[in-house]
Design an enzyme around this catalytic site. Structure first.
Site, PDB file in Angstrom:
ATOM      1  N   CYS B  99      74.502  52.173   0.254  1.00 13.25           N
ATOM      2  CA  CYS B  99      73.080  51.829   0.174  1.00 13.25           C
ATOM      3  C   CYS B  99      72.252  53.103   0.228  1.00 13.25           C
ATOM      4  O   CYS B  99      71.268  53.275  -0.499  1.00 13.25           O
ATOM      5  CB  CYS B  99      72.666  50.937   1.346  1.00 13.25           C
ATOM      6  SG  CYS B  99      73.661  49.460   1.570  1.00 13.25           S
ATOM      7  N   CYS B 102      71.126  55.451  -2.940  1.00 14.80           N
ATOM      8  CA  CYS B 102      69.921  55.137  -3.721  1.00 14.80           C
ATOM      9  C   CYS B 102      68.676  55.069  -2.850  1.00 14.80           C
ATOM     10  O   CYS B 102      67.615  55.566  -3.221  1.00 14.80           O
ATOM     11  CB  CYS B 102      70.080  53.795  -4.431  1.00 14.80           C
ATOM     12  SG  CYS B 102      71.323  53.788  -5.727  1.00 14.80           S
ATOM     13  N   HIS B 103      68.810  54.432  -1.680  1.00 19.45           N
ATOM     14  CA  HIS B 103      67.617  54.088  -0.907  1.00 19.45           C
ATOM     15  C   HIS B 103      67.243  55.112   0.165  1.00 19.45           C
ATOM     16  O   HIS B 103      66.174  55.011   0.757  1.00 19.45           O
ATOM     17  CB  HIS B 103      67.811  52.728  -0.226  1.00 19.45           C
ATOM     18  CG  HIS B 103      67.921  51.581  -1.186  1.00 19.45           C
ATOM     19  ND1 HIS B 103      66.851  51.116  -1.913  1.00 19.45           N
ATOM     20  CD2 HIS B 103      68.974  50.812  -1.547  1.00 19.45           C
ATOM     21  CE1 HIS B 103      67.242  50.101  -2.677  1.00 19.45           C
ATOM     22  NE2 HIS B 103      68.524  49.902  -2.476  1.00 19.45           N
ATOM     23  N   CYS B 136      72.483  44.272  -5.474  1.00 21.11           N
ATOM     24  CA  CYS B 136      72.784  45.703  -5.351  1.00 21.11           C
ATOM     25  C   CYS B 136      74.286  45.922  -5.261  1.00 21.11           C
ATOM     26  O   CYS B 136      74.848  46.782  -5.934  1.00 21.11           O
ATOM     27  CB  CYS B 136      72.134  46.278  -4.093  1.00 21.11           C
ATOM     28  SG  CYS B 136      70.600  47.150  -4.407  1.00 21.11           S
ATOM     29  N   CYS B 199      60.276  18.455   7.716  1.00 27.36           N
ATOM     30  CA  CYS B 199      59.990  19.656   8.510  1.00 27.36           C
ATOM     31  C   CYS B 199      58.679  19.475   9.256  1.00 27.36           C
ATOM     32  O   CYS B 199      58.535  19.814  10.429  1.00 27.36           O
ATOM     33  CB  CYS B 199      59.869  20.885   7.613  1.00 27.36           C
ATOM     34  SG  CYS B 199      61.229  21.163   6.489  1.00 27.36           S
ATOM     35  N   CYS B 202      58.130  17.565  12.843  1.00 29.55           N
ATOM     36  CA  CYS B 202      58.327  18.317  14.085  1.00 29.55           C
ATOM     37  C   CYS B 202      57.434  19.556  14.138  1.00 29.55           C
ATOM     38  O   CYS B 202      56.746  19.797  15.129  1.00 29.55           O
ATOM     39  CB  CYS B 202      59.785  18.753  14.219  1.00 29.55           C
ATOM     40  SG  CYS B 202      60.920  17.402  14.594  1.00 29.55           S
ATOM     41  N   HIS B 203      57.446  20.363  13.099  1.00 28.89           N
ATOM     42  CA  HIS B 203      56.888  21.712  13.203  1.00 28.89           C
ATOM     43  C   HIS B 203      55.407  21.808  12.853  1.00 28.89           C
ATOM     44  O   HIS B 203      54.788  22.831  13.082  1.00 28.89           O
ATOM     45  CB  HIS B 203      57.711  22.671  12.345  1.00 28.89           C
ATOM     46  CG  HIS B 203      59.121  22.803  12.845  1.00 28.89           C
ATOM     47  ND1 HIS B 203      59.417  23.385  14.058  1.00 28.89           N
ATOM     48  CD2 HIS B 203      60.316  22.395  12.327  1.00 28.89           C
ATOM     49  CE1 HIS B 203      60.732  23.357  14.247  1.00 28.89           C
ATOM     50  NE2 HIS B 203      61.295  22.747  13.220  1.00 28.89           N
ATOM     51  N   ARG B 240      69.674  28.405   9.551  1.00 31.55           N
ATOM     52  CA  ARG B 240      68.800  27.628  10.446  1.00 31.55           C
ATOM     53  C   ARG B 240      68.265  26.387   9.732  1.00 31.55           C
ATOM     54  O   ARG B 240      68.213  25.304  10.316  1.00 31.55           O
ATOM     55  CB  ARG B 240      67.633  28.495  10.932  1.00 31.55           C
ATOM     56  CG  ARG B 240      66.848  27.845  12.045  1.00 31.55           C
ATOM     57  CD  ARG B 240      67.672  27.803  13.327  1.00 31.55           C
ATOM     58  NE  ARG B 240      67.096  26.929  14.345  1.00 31.55           N
ATOM     59  CZ  ARG B 240      67.340  25.628  14.425  1.00 31.55           C
ATOM     60  NH1 ARG B 240      68.111  25.031  13.533  1.00 31.55           N
ATOM     61  NH2 ARG B 240      66.806  24.905  15.384  1.00 31.55           N
ATOM     62  N   CYS B 244      68.743  22.496  10.862  1.00 29.83           N
ATOM     63  CA  CYS B 244      67.611  21.582  11.042  1.00 29.83           C
ATOM     64  C   CYS B 244      67.797  20.323  10.199  1.00 29.83           C
ATOM     65  O   CYS B 244      67.604  19.212  10.680  1.00 29.83           O
ATOM     66  CB  CYS B 244      66.312  22.277  10.633  1.00 29.83           C
ATOM     67  SG  CYS B 244      65.170  22.526  11.999  1.00 29.83           S
TER      68      CYS B 244
END
Lengths: 109, 283
Positions: B99, B102-103, B136, B199, B202-203, B240, B244
């Site tokens: 990585c 290049c970065h 990449c 979703c 609840c949220h 996650r 859920c």
């Protein structure tokens, strides 16, 4: 041998005489309790860090026994009043016989 | 504050149900390592019609859990970041590149986490950070791709997130990404599973309340990848989401699927203005 085990310690580089300093330690370790079973129903053997010690200039100051209920990546934080300049040595003992240690110097002025 | 009024209105009913504690997010403020201030509460973006304020999930956690995130030494998620820093420098694949070739340093990636998921003109679709990492690896490094929610991948995303901490989340929802965003919004409000929960149920409707032993947050994803104390590892956003949706007793979409990519863009946009926190610590 457990993989990915790496001790980490944070000790201040300097302290005033009589000052209370905070020391933090963490060792990355999976802490397999020996009570779990794999997909085939076989017990996964216990593999934990079972003892942790801290010494200052060769004198033991902390000695801890760890049990299987302690979770992954055991972390200890404690306070110390350092009497003189010197070196802390931290040691972790693995069930598989491996011993990991790391040292940190501190200057007391 | 619409919510507060609703709570007072239902106070009488609550007396009969001891143990059902209602509590809004707490008033604590977060600074990481004493020098990265984190915005954990701000005005909701205009496209989040049903909320007036948005809160980081950090504000819904106990003081003990919150403390983990205030110092990188205490944050177990940083173990993953350190692992990824080694991978970052490691040459892999037929092109003989890492990585870093290049970065440069990981710090060069500052700001990247804040704008993903993002429209990728070349591929003609919205891509996530995970997809860009694999892109990449495959096309530039000639290396094997990583599993979408695997440890290597999640650690790498945590490394890329960690250098953007404190920067505001700012994903683009207009232009070519609009269609994907609309799809994500549709999913957010669609009830799934035997429990028929979306979703939003609840949220959005119920954040701040207890769902049995859990304190419901707004489900913001500015803190991902998240080190969860329950499984002692870094968790990716799609893992996650999967958890859920499974909890609604539904068949879930797959991590990396177009549905979850759309949902990630939509949920990320609901947090536009909160700080990037990953790797965060939650229970």
């Amino acid at each position: 041998m457990a993989s990915g085990v790496k001790p980490r310690v944070k000790v201040p580089k300097k302290a005033a005489a009589g000052e209370t300093i905070t020391i933090k330690t963490l060792i990355s370790h999976k802490m397999e309790s020996g009570q779990r079973k794999d997909d085939d129903g076989n017990i996964i053997p216990r593999s934990i860090i079972n003892r942790f010690t801290a010494d200052f200039n060769g004198q033991n100051v902390i000695d801890v026994t760890l049990e299987p209920a302690i979770s992954t990546n055991p972390y200890f934080q404690f306070e110390a009043v350092v009497p003189e300049s010197g070196e802390f040595k931290f040691t972790w003992y693995d069930d598989d016989g491996s011993v990991y240690d790391t040292s940190k110097k501190i200057t007391v002025s | 504050m619409k919510k507060t009024t609703a709570f007072i209105g239902s106070a009488a009913a609550l007396v009969l149900v001891p143990g059902l504690a209602l509590s809004d997010p707490d008033e604590d403020s977060l600074t990481i390592n004493g020098d990265i201030p984190i915005v954990t509460q701000t005005d909701a973006p205009a496209h989040t019609e049903n909320l007036s304020e948005i809160y980081s999930g950090w504000r819904f956690r106990s003081d003990e859990t919150q403390a983990f995130q205030m110092d990188d030494f205490d944050n177990p998620g940083m173990i993953g970041v350190e692992n990824a820093a080694v991978d970052w420098e490691t040459v892999d694949g037929s092109a003989g590149k890492s990585c870093a070739n290049c970065h440069g340093a990981p710090e060069e990636m500052a700001g990247v986490r804040a704008v993903y998921p993002k429209w990728n003109e070349e591929m003609g679709k919205v891509t996530t950070l995970e997809m860009e990492v694999n892109n990449c690896r495959e096309t530039r490094m000639g290396a094997k791709t990583w599993k979408y929610t695997g440890g290597d991948m999640t650690d790498m995303v945590a490394l890329i997130s960690s250098v953007s901490r404190g920067m505001p989340v700012n994903v683009e929802i207009n232009g070519p990404a609009k269609e994907t965003w609309e799809q994500g919004k549709e999913l957010y409000y669609t009830r799934t599973g035997q429990l028929e929960l979306s979703c939003a149920n609840c949220h959005e409707d119920s954040y701040g309340m207890m769902i049995r032993a859990d304190h419901l947050s707004q489900g913001q994803i500015n803190g991902f990848p998240t080190y969860r104390l329950k499984n002692t590892k870094l968790n990716s956003v799609h893992a996650r989401f999967k958890g859920c949706v499974r909890d609604t007793r539904a068949q879930t979409y797959k991590p990396g699927s177009p549905e979850f990519i759309a949902l990630e863009l939509y949920v990320a946009s609901r947090g536009n203005g909160l700080s990037v926190e990953g790797p965060s610590v939650r229970n």
